[in-house]
Enzyme design. Sequence first.
Site, PDB file in Angstrom:
ATOM      1  N   GLU A 139     -28.879 -18.078 -30.969  1.00 43.41           N
ATOM      2  CA  GLU A 139     -29.377 -19.225 -31.711  1.00 43.41           C
ATOM      3  C   GLU A 139     -30.794 -18.914 -32.187  1.00 43.41           C
ATOM      4  O   GLU A 139     -31.562 -18.351 -31.410  1.00 43.41           O
ATOM      5  CB  GLU A 139     -29.405 -20.485 -30.848  1.00 43.41           C
ATOM      6  CG  GLU A 139     -29.736 -21.723 -31.678  1.00 43.41           C
ATOM      7  CD  GLU A 139     -29.767 -23.028 -30.873  1.00 43.41           C
ATOM      8  OE1 GLU A 139     -29.630 -23.000 -29.641  1.00 43.41           O
ATOM      9  OE2 GLU A 139     -29.938 -24.070 -31.517  1.00 43.41           O
ATOM     10  N   ALA A 164     -33.873 -22.112 -22.255  1.00 41.63           N
ATOM     11  CA  ALA A 164     -32.540 -21.719 -21.848  1.00 41.63           C
ATOM     12  C   ALA A 164     -31.598 -21.883 -23.026  1.00 41.63           C
ATOM     13  O   ALA A 164     -31.969 -22.500 -24.017  1.00 41.63           O
ATOM     14  CB  ALA A 164     -32.046 -22.582 -20.685  1.00 41.63           C
ATOM     15  N   MET A 165     -30.385 -21.343 -22.892  1.00 40.50           N
ATOM     16  CA  MET A 165     -29.469 -21.352 -24.027  1.00 40.50           C
ATOM     17  C   MET A 165     -28.047 -21.645 -23.590  1.00 40.50           C
ATOM     18  O   MET A 165     -27.540 -21.038 -22.647  1.00 40.50           O
ATOM     19  CB  MET A 165     -29.568 -19.995 -24.744  1.00 40.50           C
ATOM     20  CG  MET A 165     -28.690 -19.887 -25.958  1.00 40.50           C
ATOM     21  SD  MET A 165     -29.145 -21.117 -27.222  1.00 40.50           S
ATOM     22  CE  MET A 165     -27.551 -21.392 -27.959  1.00 40.50           C
ATOM     23  N   GLU A 166     -27.415 -22.551 -24.325  1.00 40.11           N
ATOM     24  CA  GLU A 166     -26.132 -23.138 -23.938  1.00 40.11           C
ATOM     25  C   GLU A 166     -24.906 -22.359 -24.401  1.00 40.11           C
ATOM     26  O   GLU A 166     -23.843 -22.951 -24.612  1.00 40.11           O
ATOM     27  CB  GLU A 166     -26.065 -24.559 -24.530  1.00 40.11           C
ATOM     28  CG  GLU A 166     -25.918 -24.631 -26.075  1.00 40.11           C
ATOM     29  CD  GLU A 166     -27.213 -24.832 -26.846  1.00 40.11           C
ATOM     30  OE1 GLU A 166     -28.283 -24.481 -26.310  1.00 40.11           O
ATOM     31  OE2 GLU A 166     -27.165 -25.327 -27.970  1.00 40.11           O
ATOM     32  N   ASN A 167     -24.977 -21.035 -24.550  1.00 42.01           N
ATOM     33  CA  ASN A 167     -23.836 -20.243 -25.015  1.00 42.01           C
ATOM     34  C   ASN A 167     -22.544 -20.657 -24.312  1.00 42.01           C
ATOM     35  O   ASN A 167     -22.539 -20.918 -23.116  1.00 42.01           O
ATOM     36  CB  ASN A 167     -24.083 -18.767 -24.729  1.00 42.01           C
ATOM     37  CG  ASN A 167     -25.485 -18.352 -25.067  1.00 42.01           C
ATOM     38  OD1 ASN A 167     -25.903 -18.475 -26.205  1.00 42.01           O
ATOM     39  ND2 ASN A 167     -26.232 -17.911 -24.068  1.00 42.01           N
ATOM     40  N   HIS A 218     -29.403 -30.162 -19.103  1.00 36.76           N
ATOM     41  CA  HIS A 218     -29.467 -30.102 -20.571  1.00 36.76           C
ATOM     42  C   HIS A 218     -28.474 -29.073 -21.120  1.00 36.76           C
ATOM     43  O   HIS A 218     -27.658 -29.393 -21.994  1.00 36.76           O
ATOM     44  CB  HIS A 218     -30.895 -29.767 -20.998  1.00 36.76           C
ATOM     45  CG  HIS A 218     -31.088 -29.684 -22.477  1.00 36.76           C
ATOM     46  ND1 HIS A 218     -31.571 -30.744 -23.212  1.00 36.76           N
ATOM     47  CD2 HIS A 218     -30.868 -28.685 -23.353  1.00 36.76           C
ATOM     48  CE1 HIS A 218     -31.634 -30.392 -24.488  1.00 36.76           C
ATOM     49  NE2 HIS A 218     -31.209 -29.136 -24.605  1.00 36.76           N
ATOM     50  N   GLU A 219     -28.534 -27.866 -20.618  1.00 39.47           N
ATOM     51  CA  GLU A 219     -27.654 -26.819 -21.156  1.00 39.47           C
ATOM     52  C   GLU A 219     -26.194 -27.137 -20.856  1.00 39.47           C
ATOM     53  O   GLU A 219     -25.319 -26.939 -21.698  1.00 39.47           O
ATOM     54  CB  GLU A 219     -28.028 -25.442 -20.591  1.00 39.47           C
ATOM     55  CG  GLU A 219     -29.484 -25.025 -20.803  1.00 39.47           C
ATOM     56  CD  GLU A 219     -29.985 -25.222 -22.222  1.00 39.47           C
ATOM     57  OE1 GLU A 219     -29.195 -25.089 -23.177  1.00 39.47           O
ATOM     58  OE2 GLU A 219     -31.193 -25.529 -22.386  1.00 39.47           O
ATOM     59  N   HIS A 267     -24.806 -29.667 -23.245  1.00 36.71           N
ATOM     60  CA  HIS A 267     -24.524 -29.124 -24.579  1.00 36.71           C
ATOM     61  C   HIS A 267     -23.055 -28.723 -24.725  1.00 36.71           C
ATOM     62  O   HIS A 267     -22.560 -28.601 -25.841  1.00 36.71           O
ATOM     63  CB  HIS A 267     -25.381 -27.878 -24.839  1.00 36.71           C
ATOM     64  CG  HIS A 267     -26.684 -28.147 -25.523  1.00 36.71           C
ATOM     65  ND1 HIS A 267     -26.795 -28.968 -26.620  1.00 36.71           N
ATOM     66  CD2 HIS A 267     -27.936 -27.655 -25.287  1.00 36.71           C
ATOM     67  CE1 HIS A 267     -28.063 -28.979 -27.036  1.00 36.71           C
ATOM     68  NE2 HIS A 267     -28.782 -28.205 -26.237  1.00 36.71           N
ATOM     69  N   GLU A 275     -29.720 -31.511 -30.289  1.00 38.18           N
ATOM     70  CA  GLU A 275     -30.869 -31.465 -29.373  1.00 38.18           C
ATOM     71  C   GLU A 275     -31.375 -32.860 -28.977  1.00 38.18           C
ATOM     72  O   GLU A 275     -31.621 -33.128 -27.809  1.00 38.18           O
ATOM     73  CB  GLU A 275     -31.995 -30.623 -29.971  1.00 38.18           C
ATOM     74  CG  GLU A 275     -31.620 -29.148 -30.153  1.00 38.18           C
ATOM     75  CD  GLU A 275     -31.126 -28.480 -28.878  1.00 38.18           C
ATOM     76  OE1 GLU A 275     -31.300 -29.027 -27.778  1.00 38.18           O
ATOM     77  OE2 GLU A 275     -30.535 -27.379 -28.991  1.00 38.18           O
TER      78      GLU A 275
HETATM   79  N1  PHE Z   1     -30.578 -24.509 -27.771  1.00 36.37           N
HETATM   80  C1  PHE Z   1     -31.520 -24.300 -26.714  1.00 36.37           C
HETATM   81  C2  PHE Z   1     -31.640 -25.630 -26.003  1.00 36.37           C
HETATM   82  O1  PHE Z   1     -32.243 -26.543 -26.361  1.00 36.37           O
HETATM   83  C3  PHE Z   1     -32.870 -23.885 -27.140  1.00 36.37           C
HETATM   84  C4  PHE Z   1     -32.940 -22.544 -27.778  1.00 36.37           C
HETATM   85  C5  PHE Z   1     -33.100 -22.440 -29.140  1.00 36.37           C
HETATM   86  C6  PHE Z   1     -32.847 -21.402 -27.028  1.00 36.37           C
HETATM   87  C7  PHE Z   1     -33.184 -21.219 -29.752  1.00 36.37           C
HETATM   88  C8  PHE Z   1     -32.928 -20.182 -27.631  1.00 36.37           C
HETATM   89  C9  PHE Z   1     -33.092 -20.081 -28.991  1.00 36.37           C
HETATM   90  O2  PHE Z   1     -31.042 -25.950 -25.126  1.00 36.37           O
HETATM   91 ZN    ZN Z   2     -30.848 -28.080 -26.269  1.00 35.58          ZN
END
Ligand code: PHE
Ligand code: ZN
Length: 872
Positions: free
Chosen positions: A125, A266-269, A301-302, A305, A324
């Site tokens: 992202e 952090a990232m919600e992959n 949060h993650e 998502h 978000e």
């Molecule tokens: N999408 C992530 C979050 O809010 C934030 C994020 C954005 C992480 C871009 C990495 C790169 O939960």
């Molecule tokens: Zn987020």
Amino acid sequence: MRDPDAAPVRLADYRPPAWTVEAVDLVFELDREESEVEAVLALRCDVPGAPLRLDGEALALRWLELDGRRLAADEFHLTPEGLEVFPAQGLARCRLRSRVGLRPAANTRLEGLYASGRLLLTQCEAEGFRRISFFIDRPDVLARWRTTLRAERARYPVLLAGGNRISERVLEDGRHEAVWENPHPTPCYLFALAAGPMARVSKRLTGADGREIELNVWVEGEDPEPCRYALGAVERALRWDEQRFGRCYDLGVFNVVAAQDFTMGAMENKGLNIFNARYILADERSATDADFLAIESVVGHEYFHNWSGNRVTLRDWFQLSLKEGLTVFRDQEFTADLHSRDLKRIEDVRLLRGRQFAEDAGALAHPVRPAEYREINNFYTLTVYEKGAEIIRMLHTRLGEAAFRAGMDRYFSEHDGRAATLEDFYAAHSAASGVDCRDMLAWYAQAGTPVLAVERHFDADNGRFELRIEQRPPANVPGAGPLPIPLRFALLDAFGDELPPPAVHDAEAMPGGGLLLRHARHVLRWEGLAAEPLPVLNLGFSAPVRLELAYTALERGRLVREARDGFARWDALQALALEVLLDQAGAKPSPESKAAEAALSDALGALLGDTAAHPAFVAECFVLPDIDTLADAVPVADPLALVAAREALLARLAETHAEALSARFAALEAAAGGGLADAAMAARRLRHALLPLITRRDGGAAARALFAGARGMDERFAALRALLHAGVEGAEAARARFAAEFADDPLVTDKWIGLVATRPQPEALEAVQGLMASPFWRPANPNRVRALLGGFARSNPAAFHRGDGAGYRLVAEQVAVLDAINPQVAARLLGAFEGLPRWAPAFAGRARAALAPLRQGERSRDVAELLARLPA
Ligand code: PHE
Ligand code: ZN
């Protein structure tokens, strides 16, 4: 790299994709120096005859194959931004196969595939996948994913990717392979892999829908125990989403990986969340209470998502707040339900008023849904996240919990597996509730914080009381029209009892109480009152507005004592402090200042003695408005005068309440030893809020004792902060001991470095420079940069705004250096100048001069876009 001067991307130019990817089959040959990626894309054409364009950046193309045939150099067109292929005219479907080479170890941007320690990780992202493979890199292209990872077994024993693992096997030459499949339609920004030596904590559970789920939290190395708390948080989040939103998890496994090098939180992959290690690793020896709470909230949060973002994703990046803002609202509710609703609201409003209001009034202000951008990474802001969450909260307030939940159910089911817009979201809520709430969309289109100016009128002869409310546009967005504002309020009578709602008004009543104001002017009228009532407006901060309502100091004192909800009481206290501080700093003279200080001091004194009051709430009351909040309350501010006024007020309060402060601190000692229970955390929160005041008078005795006898990191760190920030005897010895003890823990090292950077003294600048010349300086590690330079620029006004301009110069110079390493980190640091238009002329002049050299020379799109928005 794309041209920083290229035309911006515009919301109005959105067109559905001409080609889409139905399925992806990826094969990675992983190695930190040189990785290879082979991708097979099953492509479908939806606009006959449209050219087939793929995004791709910094990829070494090995070869390209279309429907099984190797393409010659003249059968495609390669640019720095991607690839155009020329399939036969009228082709409705094709398979494109490509092989590219990547260099993870050299990737300091931490976007795409990169190395962190001994791990290989990805971050996609918003537009990072195009750095992994040629693809149609936009969130409205949803594909099914199959990922094969191959690597040397000894160096990469664990191979993780998104979705479920479907097979694993040993290959020759000491290599092995794992295959992962994600059956849910997913855009490429949610792709992830993680490979390397990792250990995990794990738990199996059964979802509310009967699905067997394995939860794993992974970290580099052999010891997974610091992941234990985060694992518990994943389980709490999963259960909460089942209960509060009726949303179940949708794969057989949920993996979370902690990364020491990570630009964001952090990232919600899909199925494989990757986290900044600071939001995973924690035990009582190394993490503060605030760390534990932040971990729980970010994990939530993650996890949330998975529905708000992943199952229903975004049509385009302009809709960013659709995932978000909504997901922040969901994580706020998670924390409020698990702990204290009042406290969570106080914390969130403090952040909103201190930082988001300032962002929205500064040089980088933008609507929650901007009309255009050059670099989308610049829009992961407090406005998109926190103001976005406030808009969702206003919708919730307006509809009430039951109708809101019905609207959410409808939104999720109507758009499951698809890419949606904010319009879709508000249409679903309108249809489910029967209330047309699409007027809320106006909140997304306009920057700035609206003002509610309120006048009171009481006619003693007939007992008539009126509130005349005028909504004014934000100062920086003069022509803006009125926005729908859900206003909760109460009227207190002479006994502190609440009066019934107004008899006459021209607004719409909301189911949970309060009124929806839609016009520029409203009059609310009460009849037949025996005496003039005391109004409390914007209860629970029901709308993110600036409220202008003149109170006497006496009235504010009454509100602190008599208001029903904790938020309103805290808010009245903050208002008293604000009035005093702005007067003393010469920013906004007030004839009531003396009375306000007396009321503030009395109220704080009463709270100190009130053992029935929640200690965490009392702690929040002792945290005076920060410099951002103060500066935001006036059109033009002298930051150093504000710092001086705040320090002086703290000194007077410390003097006046010296005995009571020490007594309360001592009385809570036993309760503070109770581990991670909420009551123990609350006791520590209060003790640690009082400690800096105590340290001003006792020369550091209490802090040194706390440091020596600390029962965990929360106590140790609070003691160290009090010592270092006051610069008292023993401070340097404590710092050295702390640093040595945690020398091999980068997250704890960030903590003490952050304290050095935020010491409220101009000389903190030299200390920061000293650390930058030491082995502690690791400019490629975002956490370290944030601790040292982020702390300095954002949380040390005394040094950043130093009268000789050296603070501004240091930060501007480092923006240039960091831009060549990680543009996102550099751009975030540059954001520290957003308030420039509202700094007093001498400060603004020095800041502009410091930024001038940055404007020369090659900059990333990230930094270039922000520089263009900052006044030259
Ligand atoms: N999408 C992530 C979050 O809010 C934030 C994020 C954005 C992480 C871009 C990495 C790169 O939960
Ligand atoms: Zn987020």
